[in-house]
Every structure is written in structure tokens, then in C-alpha cells.
Design an enzyme around this catalytic site. Structure first.
Site, short mmCIF file in Angstrom:
data_model
loop_
_atom_site.label_atom_id
_atom_site.label_comp_id
_atom_site.label_asym_id
_atom_site.label_seq_id
_atom_site.Cartn_x
_atom_site.Cartn_y
_atom_site.Cartn_z
N PHE A 176 0.84 -1.20 0.00
CA PHE A 176 0.00 0.00 0.00
C PHE A 176 0.87 1.24 0.00
O PHE A 176 1.97 1.24 0.56
CB PHE A 176 -0.91 0.00 1.23
N GLU A 177 0.37 2.32 -0.60
CA GLU A 177 1.17 3.54 -0.73
C GLU A 177 1.54 4.14 0.61
O GLU A 177 2.51 4.88 0.72
CB GLU A 177 0.46 4.57 -1.59
N THR A 178 0.78 3.81 1.66
CA THR A 178 1.10 4.33 2.99
C THR A 178 2.22 3.56 3.67
O THR A 178 2.63 3.92 4.76
CB THR A 178 -0.15 4.30 3.87
N GLY A 179 2.72 2.49 3.03
CA GLY A 179 3.93 1.85 3.54
C GLY A 179 3.79 0.46 4.10
O GLY A 179 4.78 -0.12 4.55
#
Length: 252
Positions: free
Chosen positions: A49-52
Site C-alpha cells: 500500500f502507498e502508505t507503507g
């Protein structure tokens, strides 16, 4: 077994994933598709996910990319820069699952505004990481509701790049790889011509028809090669309902 459009879309997209793929998942159907693929068709796939959250266990489905559950059981709890570095890594076959409000015949996306930018009919959430994903990923799978107002000849606003104007225009613009692979909707699956990069109908869902898809598309689309898609299997539906989203967080 009976199934919903949402279930068909998630399962259809999940079938496109190869074992070992690295899956960049957004909110909603993207998470469902990635989780189904990992449990059935591509058990060695890695979801991130782009949030890590990199390779989380997904024991409980996140509601959105900012949900803390994207970090549960993750191999790495990282951040935005690392996530996009993985997405664009030239040695990784990364697939991005994206949605949008509008799409044109070459898979370019609008998720910013409807109508004139300065006097809009509606302002939308915007790109987020979608433009980066569309530019960097090895390939993109797009989720859309199939309506004329969404499948348009010309976007109201150009948010994320697809095949640009078709042919080799994407490469000439400087994109080293990537481009949309497929569009899965509540009516069927669209893919893109090898040379022209224009969208065509590849599959129509059971209960739909090529003619219905033409009626709901705002530009000319080739339906000559369309075949009926296979409905979800009992295994796919059971996995989706009982393992992926038993709480009906997204399926509801």
C-alpha cells in the site's frame, strides 16, 4: 451460486494476477481483488500500500489505504517513498489497481473534476498516488462502473496517464514501461489493442451482452472478439466471502 457485480469484478481482476506479482492496492475493490488473487490464483504475490504496509497478512481487511490494518503482519512497515520506489522498480513486475470517474478509449483517467475545472459540476478526490502508479507500474488494472458518462471520448480533466493518444505515444512521452492492461466493470472486461492501444471488449459478464456494453460506452468500441466470461467458482466466492471480507466491510 448467486453473486454480485462487486464480487464478479474483484474475482475477475484477481484472475489476471500472476504468481509472484507485486500488487499495489488502492481502496475498495482494489483491496478485494488483491486479497483474492493472493489466496487463490497467486499465493506468492506480494500486496503493498502507498502508505507503507509491505506484504501485510491481510487477516482483517483494511477499509482504506490509511487504515492501520495495512501494517498488520507486514514484512516492512515503511512509508510513501519506499512504496513508490517498489512500484517503479524496473526489475519488479508491479501491478497497480486503480479506479476513476472517467476513462477515455486509451485508458487515460480522470479522478479530479467533472465539467470545467474552474466552474466544475463536481470536484473529486484527485490523484492521490494514482498518477504516480499509472506512470511507474509495470501494468495497471482499472475498476469502473460501466456508464456512458464514465466511458468518454474526451476526459473533462486528465489526471493519470494511460496509453495517451495510442500507438507508441506513451513511450515517446518518456514513459519507460507500463500502461493499462485491462478495465474491469460491472458489465465486462475491456483490454487494449497491441498496436493502436485502443480499448476493445474482451469479455462480457454472464447476464450482460456486447450490445449492452456498446449502449453504455460513450465512444466506439470493437466487440467482434468478445466472449462470455466464466462466472465465479464456488471456491472463489467462498474465499472472498469467508476469508477475505467476512465482516462485509467492502462487500456490503
Amino acid at each position: 451460486m448467486d453473486y454480485t457485480d462487486k464480487e464478479m469484478m474483484a474475482i475477475t481482476a484477481g484472475r489476471m494476477v500472476k504468481d509472484g506479482d507485486v500488487l499495489f492496492a488502492g481502496t475498495g475493490l482494489s483491496i478485494l481483488a488483491a486479497a483474492v488473487a493472493k489466496r487463490i490464483h497467486a499465493k506468492n504475490a506480494v500486496v503493498f500500500f502507498e502508505t507503507g504496509g509491505i506484504d501485510p497478512s491481510l487477516d482483517e481487511l483494511p477499509l482504506a489505504v490509511g487504515d492501520p490494518r495495512v501494517m498488520t503482519g507486514a514484512a516492512i512497515n515503511s512509508g510513501l517513498v519506499d512504496a513508490f520506489s517498489i512500484l517503479g522498480h524496473r526489475k519488479i513486475r508491479s501491478l497497480a489497481f486503480l479506479g476513476a470517474a472517467q476513462i477515455d478509449p486509451y485508458g487515460n483517467l480522470n479522478s479530479t473534476v467533472l465539467g470545467d475545472y474552474r466552474h466544475p459540476k463536481a470536484r473529486l478526490p484527485g490523484s492521490g498516488g494514482a498518477s504516480d502508479a499509472a506512470a511507474l507500474a509495470h501494468g495497471v488494472i482499472i475498476f469502473m462502473q460501466h456508464e456512458k458518462r464514465r466511458f468518454v471520448e474526451k476526459l473533462d480533466y486528465f489526471t493519470s496517464p494511460g496509453w495517451l493518444s495510442g500507438g507508441d505515444s506513451r513511450r515517446r512521452a518518456g514513459f519507460q514501461r507500463g500502461g493499462p492492461l485491462a478495465v474491469t466493470t460491472n458489465l465486462g472486461v475491456m483490454k487494449f489493442e497491441t498496436e493502436s492501444k485502443r480499448m476493445y471488449l474482451a469479455e462480457f459478464h454472464p447476464g450482460s451482452t456486447p450490445e449492452k456494453i456498446v449502449e453504455n460506452t460513450g465512444f466506439e468500441i470493437d466487440i467482434s472478439r468478445a466472449v462470455e466470461a466464466s462466472p465465479p467458482t464456488r471456491e472463489e466466492l467462498t474465499t472472498l466471502r469467508c476469508e477475505v471480507d467476512p465482516q462485509r466491510l467492502i462487500l456490503k
